[in-house]
Design an enzyme around this catalytic site. Structure first.
Site, PDB file in Angstrom:
ATOM      1  N   ARG A   1      -2.685  -8.770  -5.206  1.00  0.00           N
ATOM      2  CA  ARG A   1      -3.566  -8.757  -5.024  1.00  0.00           C
ATOM      3  C   ARG A   1      -4.058  -8.374  -6.263  1.00  0.00           C
ATOM      4  NH1 ARG A   1      -7.173  -7.215   0.467  1.00  0.00           N
ATOM      5  NH2 ARG A   1      -6.873  -5.568   0.054  1.00  0.00           N
TER       6      ARG A   1
ATOM      7  N   ARG B   1     -11.520   3.934  11.359  1.00  0.00           N
ATOM      8  CA  ARG B   1     -10.506   3.998  11.315  1.00  0.00           C
ATOM      9  C   ARG B   1      -9.552   5.281  11.801  1.00  0.00           C
ATOM     10  NH1 ARG B   1     -10.315   0.848   6.050  1.00  0.00           N
ATOM     11  NH2 ARG B   1      -9.005   1.408   4.148  1.00  0.00           N
TER      12      ARG B   1
ATOM     13  N   ARG C   1      -6.064  -2.518  -8.122  1.00  0.00           N
ATOM     14  CA  ARG C   1      -6.943  -2.346  -7.777  1.00  0.00           C
ATOM     15  C   ARG C   1      -5.869  -0.411  -8.057  1.00  0.00           C
ATOM     16  NH1 ARG C   1      -9.163  -3.365  -2.241  1.00  0.00           N
ATOM     17  NH2 ARG C   1      -7.966  -1.294  -1.631  1.00  0.00           N
TER      18      ARG C   1
ATOM     19  N   LYS D   1      -8.828  -8.780   6.786  1.00  0.00           N
ATOM     20  CA  LYS D   1     -10.134  -8.594   7.527  1.00  0.00           C
ATOM     21  C   LYS D   1     -11.472  -8.545   6.763  1.00  0.00           C
ATOM     22  CE  LYS D   1      -9.399  -4.409   7.097  1.00  0.00           C
ATOM     23  NZ  LYS D   1      -8.360  -4.119   7.011  1.00  0.00           N
TER      24      LYS D   1
ATOM     25  N   ARG E   1      -0.378   3.675   1.873  1.00  0.00           N
ATOM     26  CA  ARG E   1      -1.588   3.376   2.580  1.00  0.00           C
ATOM     27  C   ARG E   1      -1.260   3.051   4.755  1.00  0.00           C
ATOM     28  NH1 ARG E   1      -4.224  -0.240  -0.777  1.00  0.00           N
ATOM     29  NH2 ARG E   1      -5.174  -1.224   0.682  1.00  0.00           N
TER      30      ARG E   1
HETATM   31  P1  ADP Z   1      -8.080  -1.796   3.151  1.00  0.00           P
HETATM   32  O1  ADP Z   1      -7.323  -2.864   2.217  1.00  0.00           O
HETATM   33  O2  ADP Z   1      -6.688  -0.405   2.910  1.00  0.00           O
HETATM   34  O3  ADP Z   1      -8.321  -2.023   3.825  1.00  0.00           O
HETATM   35  P2  ADP Z   1     -10.213  -0.591   2.206  1.00  0.00           P
HETATM   36  O4  ADP Z   1     -11.064  -1.632   0.940  1.00  0.00           O
HETATM   37  O5  ADP Z   1     -10.996  -1.548   3.582  1.00  0.00           O
HETATM   38  O6  ADP Z   1      -8.643  -0.889   1.535  1.00  0.00           O
HETATM   39  O7  ADP Z   1     -10.225   0.556   2.043  1.00  0.00           O
HETATM   40  C1  ADP Z   1      -9.808   0.979   0.790  1.00  0.00           C
HETATM   41  C2  ADP Z   1      -9.793   2.851   0.793  1.00  0.00           C
HETATM   42  O8  ADP Z   1     -11.369   3.544   1.050  1.00  0.00           O
HETATM   43  C3  ADP Z   1      -9.387   3.514   1.960  1.00  0.00           C
HETATM   44  O9  ADP Z   1      -7.926   3.960   1.423  1.00  0.00           O
HETATM   45  C4  ADP Z   1      -9.680   5.089   2.395  1.00  0.00           C
HETATM   46  O10 ADP Z   1      -9.414   5.514   0.937  1.00  0.00           O
HETATM   47  C5  ADP Z   1     -11.164   4.222   2.138  1.00  0.00           C
HETATM   48  N1  ADP Z   1     -12.109   4.432   3.358  1.00  0.00           N
HETATM   49  C6  ADP Z   1     -12.053   3.107   3.222  1.00  0.00           C
HETATM   50  N2  ADP Z   1     -12.798   3.253   4.848  1.00  0.00           N
HETATM   51  C7  ADP Z   1     -12.937   4.266   5.014  1.00  0.00           C
HETATM   52  C8  ADP Z   1     -12.566   4.863   6.739  1.00  0.00           C
HETATM   53  N3  ADP Z   1     -13.304   4.109   7.993  1.00  0.00           N
HETATM   54  N4  ADP Z   1     -12.359   6.054   7.076  1.00  0.00           N
HETATM   55  C9  ADP Z   1     -12.190   6.318   5.762  1.00  0.00           C
HETATM   56  N5  ADP Z   1     -11.483   6.647   4.685  1.00  0.00           N
HETATM   57  C10 ADP Z   1     -12.137   4.884   4.471  1.00  0.00           C
END
Ligand code: ADP
Ligand code: ZN
Length: 213
Positions: free
Chosen positions: A127, A88, A160, A13, A171
């Site tokens: 990553r 989400r 990370r 994404k 996740r």
């Molecule tokens: P990913 O690589 O899982 O897409 P992100 O960088 O989007 O990771 O998100 C990392 C973390 O931040 C998620 O695992 C969650 O804990 C939190 N997070 C991000 N966006 C949201 C959201 N819209 N709702 C709830 N938690 C979120």
């Protein structure tokens, strides 16, 4: 363009969003980036969010909606936005729907990036991310020139906290349970577009064709 990017962690994404913003000047809004910045700065939001994030769990909907309600009203969103990692959950999607209706904004599409689980697991465990500028590397396919050092800013490049095998597996489970149902939600809304996300070029081309950008 006004898009939602859906797809599992590691579906690409963020990469797709960065390519699209370069084309039409719309802004990428990543809730993950916003939360990581808050954790790094040690703000109230960051303190509340950190434990959820490290475990690979979702941050509570109220926290996220508070952030996004303000963010979507900032001036740079006038040129369009790409929502990366938000919504989400179904409650987030429902609240976003009424927020956009209040602001008089219509979505062009919710793009679902469909990637096989094996590909995702491989991508996420390899990553690495720059703690300073967020640049993304991959120890197998796209390593930084010097191990552990960012090519762009010289910052530290690390795995990370939520990219250990255990957190990744959580996740993906959380994704399947809470986020995957959003495809059905946006199908009902009539804006769902599903793309087999094997190459970034193909995904970007498909989105441009659909939105005419
Ligand atoms: P990913 O690589 O899982 O897409 P992100 O960088 O989007 O990771 O998100 C990392 C973390 O931040 C998620 O695992 C969650 O804990 C939190 N997070 C991000 N966006 C949201 C959201 N819209 N709702 C709830 N938690 C979120
Ligand atoms: Zn960097």
């Amino acid at each position: 363009m006004r898009l939602i990017l859906l797809g599992a962690p590691g579906a690409g994404k963020g990469t797709v969003a960065k390519r699209l913003t370069a084309i039409d000047g719309s802004v990428q809004i990543s809730t993950g980036d916003i939360l990581r910045a808050a954790v790094k700065e040690g703000t109230e939001l960051g303190k509340e969010a950190k434990a959820f994030m490290d475990a690979g769990d979702l941050v509570p909907d109220e926290l996220i909606m508070g952030i996004m309600k303000e963010r979507l009203q900032e001036d740079d969103c006038q040129a369009g936005f790409l929502l990366d990692g938000f919504p989400r959950t179904i409650p987030q999607a429902e609240q976003l729907k009424s927020l956009l209706a209040d602001l008089g904004i219509e979505l062009d599409a919710a793009v679902n990036l469909d990637v096989p689980r094996e590909v995702i697991l491989d991508r996420l465990t390899t990553r690495r991310t720059c703690v300073d500028c967020g640049a993304i590397y991959n120890i197998k396919w796209a390593p930084s020139k010097v191990e552990g050092v960012c090519d762009k800013c010289g910052g530290k490049v690390v795995q990370r906290d939520d990219e250990t095998e255990e957190a990744i597996s959580n996740r993906l489970d959380v994704y399947n349970e809470k986020t995957a149902p959003l495809a059905g939600f946006y199908e009902t809304e009539g804006v769902l577009m599903t793309v087999q996300a094997t190459s970034t070029d193909d995904v970007v081309a498909a989105i441009r064709e659909r939105t005419g950008v």
